[in-house]
Enzyme design. Sequence first.
Site, PDB file in Angstrom:
ATOM      1  N   ARG A  33      -0.916   8.137   0.665  1.00 46.96           N
ATOM      2  CA  ARG A  33      -0.740   6.725   0.306  1.00 46.96           C
ATOM      3  C   ARG A  33       0.185   5.993   1.281  1.00 46.96           C
ATOM      4  NH1 ARG A  33       2.204   3.591  -4.155  1.00 46.96           N
ATOM      5  NH2 ARG A  33       0.691   2.057  -4.932  1.00 46.96           N
ATOM      6  N   ILE A  59      -1.451  -3.186  -3.054  1.00 43.17           N
ATOM      7  CA  ILE A  59      -2.073  -1.874  -3.246  1.00 43.17           C
ATOM      8  C   ILE A  59      -1.812  -1.524  -4.709  1.00 43.17           C
ATOM      9  CG2 ILE A  59       0.020  -0.716  -2.411  1.00 43.17           C
ATOM     10  CD1 ILE A  59      -1.714   1.582  -1.434  1.00 43.17           C
ATOM     11  N   SER A  60      -2.841  -1.115  -5.427  1.00 47.84           N
ATOM     12  CA  SER A  60      -2.707  -0.844  -6.864  1.00 47.84           C
ATOM     13  C   SER A  60      -1.766   0.321  -7.133  1.00 47.84           C
ATOM     14  CB  SER A  60      -4.076  -0.523  -7.477  1.00 47.84           C
ATOM     15  OG  SER A  60      -4.906  -1.666  -7.489  1.00 47.84           O
ATOM     16  N   ALA A  61      -1.166   0.305  -8.319  1.00 48.86           N
ATOM     17  CA  ALA A  61      -0.364   1.441  -8.771  1.00 48.86           C
ATOM     18  C   ALA A  61      -1.246   2.686  -8.832  1.00 48.86           C
ATOM     19  CB  ALA A  61       0.230   1.149 -10.141  1.00 48.86           C
ATOM     20  N   ILE A  62      -0.634   3.835  -8.624  1.00 51.56           N
ATOM     21  CA  ILE A  62      -1.390   5.086  -8.577  1.00 51.56           C
ATOM     22  C   ILE A  62      -2.105   5.348  -9.898  1.00 51.56           C
ATOM     23  CG2 ILE A  62      -1.214   7.590  -8.229  1.00 51.56           C
ATOM     24  CD1 ILE A  62       1.354   6.892  -6.491  1.00 51.56           C
TER      25      ILE A  62
END
EC number: 2.1.1.77
Length: 211
Positions: A33, A59-62
């Site tokens: 990431r 960027i989206s949260a995991i």
Amino acid sequence: MIIKEMIPIVERLEREGYIKDKKVAEALLKVPRDKFVPEELRDYAYIDTPLSIGYGQTISAIHMVAMMCGALDLKEGHRVLEVGTGSGYHAAVVAEIVGKNGQVITIERIPKLAERAENVLRELGYDNVIVICGDGTLGYEPLAPYDRIYITAAGPDIPKPLIEQLKDGGKLVAPVGQYFQNLILLEKKGNKLIKKNLGEVAFVPLIGKEG
């Protein structure tokens, strides 16, 4: 190669029920990431939170990437359409799951983000990902139909062109709403569209002709 920084995050997401599919866990452990976030934010790459990637995008949260991948029920060999490339991270995770025999077509409306994502994906060897700069709300007709489609930005409804480009039996995941958003899982069965609400979410706005 296993990204050691991801191990405790994946283990926690499995305990909390965000990850129920072993394939999703394995994919998250393989994608670095930190390569997809701006250099000044790399110290935060392995924190489960959205991060700015510029141009008003994130960027989206995991956990959200894990949840969407799980809801899509991705299989090896699937052809997948992503609307909203952003950093390219989500596409890389999906590419790991669908494998070399699968394909991810990802559309980004912001040229600089599309270029940056494509460069990182190429550098990491994700040759099964095609990055297109354009209006994702219109889908991408030349490679339709798609086994799976997902949208990483929220609109008032699911764009009709995307539903049309989804295979019969295919699944689509999208955040729907404006001020209050819900993650919707849509399954196409002939003339029927079966929808399931997966819960409240928060995404950037979906911009485009059908957004």
